[in-house]
Design a protein around this motif. Structure first.
Motif, PDB file in Angstrom:
ATOM      1  N   PHE A   1       0.811  -1.220   0.000  1.00 36.15           N
ATOM      2  CA  PHE A   1       0.000   0.000   0.000  1.00 36.15           C
ATOM      3  C   PHE A   1       0.844   1.270   0.000  1.00 36.15           C
ATOM      4  N   PHE A   2       1.965   1.260   0.715  1.00 36.87           N
ATOM      5  CA  PHE A   2       2.777   2.476   0.858  1.00 36.87           C
ATOM      6  C   PHE A   2       4.258   2.112   0.839  1.00 36.87           C
ATOM      7  N   ASN A   3       5.083   3.147   0.641  1.00 33.00           N
ATOM      8  CA  ASN A   3       6.526   3.025   0.768  1.00 33.00           C
ATOM      9  C   ASN A   3       6.968   3.660   2.080  1.00 33.00           C
ATOM     10  N   GLY A   4       8.250   3.552   2.367  1.00 25.95           N
ATOM     11  CA  GLY A   4       8.800   4.213   3.541  1.00 25.95           C
ATOM     12  C   GLY A   4       8.246   3.680   4.848  1.00 25.95           C
ATOM     13  N   GLU A   5       8.240   4.550   5.868  1.00 28.58           N
ATOM     14  CA  GLU A   5       7.815   4.135   7.201  1.00 28.58           C
ATOM     15  C   GLU A   5       6.361   3.662   7.213  1.00 28.58           C
ATOM     16  N   LEU A   6       5.511   4.330   6.461  1.00 24.91           N
ATOM     17  CA  LEU A   6       4.105   3.925   6.432  1.00 24.91           C
ATOM     18  C   LEU A   6       3.953   2.556   5.765  1.00 24.91           C
ATOM     19  N   GLY A   7       4.889   2.222   4.901  1.00 18.38           N
ATOM     20  CA  GLY A   7       4.888   0.901   4.294  1.00 18.38           C
ATOM     21  C   GLY A   7       5.274  -0.196   5.261  1.00 18.38           C
ATOM     22  N   VAL A   8       5.779   0.169   6.429  1.00 15.52           N
ATOM     23  CA  VAL A   8       6.057  -0.782   7.499  1.00 15.52           C
ATOM     24  C   VAL A   8       4.894  -0.828   8.485  1.00 15.52           C
ATOM     25  N   ARG A   9       4.216   0.303   8.687  1.00 17.36           N
ATOM     26  CA  ARG A   9       3.278   0.442   9.805  1.00 17.36           C
ATOM     27  C   ARG A   9       1.803   0.489   9.432  1.00 17.36           C
ATOM     28  N   PHE A  10       1.475   0.550   8.163  1.00 17.64           N
ATOM     29  CA  PHE A  10       0.080   0.774   7.793  1.00 17.64           C
ATOM     30  C   PHE A  10      -0.866  -0.270   8.391  1.00 17.64           C
ATOM     31  N   LEU A  11      -0.530  -1.551   8.262  1.00 18.84           N
ATOM     32  CA  LEU A  11      -1.419  -2.593   8.788  1.00 18.84           C
ATOM     33  C   LEU A  11      -1.504  -2.546  10.306  1.00 18.84           C
ATOM     34  N   SER A  12      -0.466  -2.046  10.968  1.00 17.93           N
ATOM     35  CA  SER A  12      -0.539  -1.876  12.421  1.00 17.93           C
ATOM     36  C   SER A  12      -1.588  -0.847  12.791  1.00 17.93           C
ATOM     37  N   CYS A  13      -1.662   0.226  12.013  1.00 21.92           N
ATOM     38  CA  CYS A  13      -2.700   1.237  12.250  1.00 21.92           C
ATOM     39  C   CYS A  13      -4.084   0.635  12.045  1.00 21.92           C
ATOM     40  N   VAL A  14      -4.222  -0.197  11.038  1.00 20.56           N
ATOM     41  CA  VAL A  14      -5.517  -0.804  10.735  1.00 20.56           C
ATOM     42  C   VAL A  14      -5.948  -1.750  11.847  1.00 20.56           C
ATOM     43  N   ILE A  15      -5.063  -2.667  12.245  1.00 17.63           N
ATOM     44  CA  ILE A  15      -5.487  -3.663  13.233  1.00 17.63           C
ATOM     45  C   ILE A  15      -5.594  -3.069  14.634  1.00 17.63           C
ATOM     46  N   SER A  16      -4.865  -1.987  14.919  1.00 17.26           N
ATOM     47  CA  SER A  16      -5.028  -1.352  16.229  1.00 17.26           C
ATOM     48  C   SER A  16      -6.382  -0.652  16.314  1.00 17.26           C
ATOM     49  N   ALA A  17      -6.837  -0.091  15.199  1.00 17.48           N
ATOM     50  CA  ALA A  17      -8.182   0.487  15.174  1.00 17.48           C
ATOM     51  C   ALA A  17      -9.230  -0.621  15.269  1.00 17.48           C
ATOM     52  N   ALA A  18      -9.005  -1.714  14.538  1.00 20.66           N
ATOM     53  CA  ALA A  18      -9.927  -2.853  14.615  1.00 20.66           C
ATOM     54  C   ALA A  18      -9.954  -3.437  16.023  1.00 20.66           C
ATOM     55  N   ASN A  19      -8.828  -3.375  16.706  1.00 21.48           N
ATOM     56  CA  ASN A  19      -8.750  -3.893  18.067  1.00 21.48           C
ATOM     57  C   ASN A  19      -9.709  -3.152  18.994  1.00 21.48           C
ATOM     58  N   LEU A  20      -9.846  -1.848  18.804  1.00 22.79           N
ATOM     59  CA  LEU A  20     -10.757  -1.071  19.646  1.00 22.79           C
ATOM     60  C   LEU A  20     -12.217  -1.462  19.382  1.00 22.79           C
ATOM     61  N   ILE A  21     -12.520  -1.800  18.147  1.00 22.13           N
ATOM     62  CA  ILE A  21     -13.875  -2.283  17.843  1.00 22.13           C
ATOM     63  C   ILE A  21     -14.140  -3.600  18.561  1.00 22.13           C
ATOM     64  N   VAL A  22     -13.174  -4.502  18.511  1.00 21.54           N
ATOM     65  CA  VAL A  22     -13.349  -5.797  19.179  1.00 21.54           C
ATOM     66  C   VAL A  22     -13.483  -5.617  20.680  1.00 21.54           C
ATOM     67  N   LEU A  23     -12.664  -4.739  21.265  1.00 24.70           N
ATOM     68  CA  LEU A  23     -12.769  -4.465  22.701  1.00 24.70           C
ATOM     69  C   LEU A  23     -14.150  -3.922  23.053  1.00 24.70           C
ATOM     70  N   TRP A  24     -14.660  -3.045  22.220  1.00 24.61           N
ATOM     71  CA  TRP A  24     -15.994  -2.479  22.448  1.00 24.61           C
ATOM     72  C   TRP A  24     -17.058  -3.573  22.429  1.00 24.61           C
ATOM     73  N   LEU A  25     -16.929  -4.491  21.501  1.00 20.29           N
ATOM     74  CA  LEU A  25     -17.903  -5.587  21.399  1.00 20.29           C
ATOM     75  C   LEU A  25     -17.819  -6.541  22.589  1.00 20.29           C
ATOM     76  N   LEU A  26     -16.683  -6.561  23.260  1.00 15.85           N
ATOM     77  CA  LEU A  26     -16.504  -7.441  24.408  1.00 15.85           C
ATOM     78  C   LEU A  26     -17.160  -6.901  25.675  1.00 15.85           C
ATOM     79  N   ILE A  27     -17.623  -5.678  25.624  1.00 18.97           N
ATOM     80  CA  ILE A  27     -18.253  -5.046  26.791  1.00 18.97           C
ATOM     81  C   ILE A  27     -19.766  -5.113  26.628  1.00 18.97           C
ATOM     82  N   ASP A  28     -20.438  -5.753  27.569  1.00 13.43           N
ATOM     83  CA  ASP A  28     -21.875  -5.998  27.472  1.00 13.43           C
ATOM     84  C   ASP A  28     -22.736  -4.921  28.117  1.00 13.43           C
ATOM     85  N   ASN A  29     -22.190  -4.169  29.026  1.00 11.14           N
ATOM     86  CA  ASN A  29     -22.988  -3.198  29.785  1.00 11.14           C
ATOM     87  C   ASN A  29     -23.675  -2.210  28.844  1.00 11.14           C
TER      88      ASN A  29
END
Length: 556
Positions: free
Chosen positions: A64-92
């Protein structure tokens, strides 16, 4: 399920994602990221230090990208997805009214924040821990074929991320031992093992090098309370910053009212206890305990929703944490914000370009630096490098891959602190000086193996049988090699070397045949300067400092 998430949540998530993208693009790589980028240049089912998930993420990011973002882009994606999963884990149901509080809680967790953009093995470990817990939660409700298969896939993904993932799986199992009677739980284990079998095969093909290193060959130091055990408790504070008293208070006040909550508690307390015990043997690195951020984010947010006093203090201190974190994140990009403190993300392009201006386009060999070698290769756009690891260092990915062949027979710039006749040097902004010289025809043989069959060694004893294995597809002249005995402390740190001259078992041997083994007779000299715990047989080739050819063998 995702449709039920309020729009406000996605607004915060978008801001979090964009912030991480900007940070990723503007922050120079840290050394471990460069090392894992080097992994990704040749995808495999395993690597010396870690399973392959981190390399896979970087490879995908590079599409998707070159340079530093070409190393980190998927980390940004899955860290955002991680917050969605954490939200779904909360039932209150009250959670919908406290979306800003949720984001403040997770954003104020220091390392969870950092792994929102850095690409390290812990980044997928955190994400797949959340996925594993979400799958397990639904497995508890409906144990069936599909949930069993999905649980197995999540376990495999966890183990492909980092070996520490076994703690996540084991402590969740301990929280619900009735799983041993559940056929779908056994199905998930079978699926996990099947999915993980390529890595098992890679370990087998590579003589279980990763397991042996982490469990037996890693150097250590004598126990130090401040450095080890007290340092462990400091790490427990550091991963949460100023909110730590209320994070752990919420943990202590939470009861295992159901099997899922019980799993979260077992996972948190289990990891803490495991590494507390480990702290009496070695220094516990901060990121080793980061996985507790996942269950604690769920437990603490649930507790906040029912305890306004705790919520008030976590919000207050979380805001301070968040401001400090933002300041530090800016400092990762612009060093003067951190005053005189240089972090790994500072000045890498500068020192790489400084050395390149001196040596030009020729390959560079860094002695004892799996960190500098890939950083140089990354920022020069692919100039070949090699980390030549000697007896004062440790093995790494450069010890087992084919990178040695990229520099064999070529003129190289050789950088090492063991050079006394250097022809050039370069001093980094942080004060570190590189000494270098040119070698016209570089040849190292770091894959030569020295095998002693004995379980232990008695110093000053003669007649040991030494096998020298030549795995290369060419003969190596014995005249190019010098053998030494390396003496190690009981903690496997090298303290001295003594030259030895093994006698070939057969007369007239002048070289090590390709892909073959030669037997020698070896005497082990005594060593009286310091207590010796281990010895290893090492080889110096073509005047280079001795390598890591033999395994540490205990001394009687």
């Amino acid at each position: 399920m995702l449709a039920k998430i309020p729009k406000q949540f996605y607004y915060f998530l978008a801001a979090y994602f964009i912030l991480n993208l900007i940070q990723s693009a503007l922050t120079e790589l840290i050394f471990d990221e460069a090392y894992y980028w080097y992994y990704s240049q040749k995808l495999a089912w395993g690597y010396f230090d870690h399973p392959p998930m981190v390399a896979f993420l970087i490879k995908l990011s590079s599409f998707f990208f070159n340079g530093e973002l070409g190393v980190r882009f998927l980390s940004c994606v899955i860290s955002a997805a991680n917050l969605i999963v954490l939200w779904l884990l909360i039932d209150n149901p009250k959670k919908k009214n406290h979306i800003p509080h949720f984001f403040l809680l997770v954003f104020s967790m220091t390392l969870l924040n950092a792994y929102g953009f850095f690409t390290l093995p812990d980044t997928p470990l955190l994400f797949f821990t959340s996925c594993f817990l979400l799958t397990y939660k639904y497995f508890l409700k409906t144990p069936r074929l599909t949930s069993g298969i999905l649980l197995g896939v999540c376990m495999a993904a966890l183990m492909y991320s980092k070996y520490h993932a076994v703690l996540v799986i084991v402590f969740v199992l301990f929280s619900n031992l009735s799983l041993v009677k559940n056929r779908y739980a056994w199905l998930s284990v079978g699926v996990a093992l099947l999915c993980y079998s390529p890595h098992f095969y890679w370990l087998f093909e590579n003589d279980f090098v990763s397991i042996k290193y982490h469990l037996y060959e890693r150097p250590n130091d004598a126990y130090n309370f401040e450095k080890y055990t007290l340092g462990f408790f400091v790490n427990l504070i550091a991963i949460f910053g100023l909110t730590f008293p209320f994070i752990y208070y919420a943990l202590l006040k939470t009861k295992g009212k159901d099997l899922f909550n019980r799993a979260l508690l077992f996972l948190t307390y289990g990891v803490i206890l495991f590494f507390f015990i480990s702290s009496f043997n070695r220094r516990v690195q901060t990121q080793w305990i980061i996985v507790i951020c996942i269950p604690l984010a769920i437990l603490v947010f649930n507790y906040m929703l029912t305890n306004k006093g705790t919520m008030k203090w976590i919000v207050r201190l979380g805001i301070v944490n968040a401001v400090l974190i933002l300041y530090l994140r800016a400092g990762l990009i612009y060093q003067p914000l951190l005053f005189n403190f240089y972090y790994e993300s500072h000045g890498n392009k500068e020192w790489v370009n400084g050395i390149k201006d001196e040596v030009g386009e020729i390959p560079v060999v860094f002695e004892n630096s799996y960190r500098n070698a890939p950083m140089y290769e990354f920022y020069t756009g692919g100039i070949p490098t090699f980390s030549l690891n000697n007896v004062m260092y440790r093995k790494n990915q450069y010890s087992i891959d084919s990178s040695e062949e990229r520099v064999r027979g070529k003129k190289v710039a050789y950088l090492s602190k063991y050079i006394n006749d250097n022809s050039f040097s370069y001093t980094k902004s942080d004060g570190w000086t590189y000494k270098g010289k040119y070698i016209g025809d570089f040849n190292s043989f770091r894959k030569l193996e020295c095998l002693l069959e004995e379980d232990n060694i008695k110093l000053g004893t003669s007649g040991y049988n030494l096998k020298v294995v030549n795995p290369y597809d060419f003969n190596i002249e014995l005249s190019k090699l010098k053998f030494s005995v390396a003496y190690l402390t009981p903690y496997k740190n090298t303290i001295g070397l003594k030259s030895v001259k093994p006698s070939p078992a057969k007369e007239g041997i002048a070289f090590l045949p390709k892909n073959d083994t030669v037997n020698f007779t070896l005497d082990i000299p005594p060593f009286k300067k310091q207590k010796v715990g281990y010895v290893r047989i090492v080889i110096s080739e073509n005047g280079l400092y001795p390598g890591l050819n033999g395994k540490p063998i205990p001394v009687e």
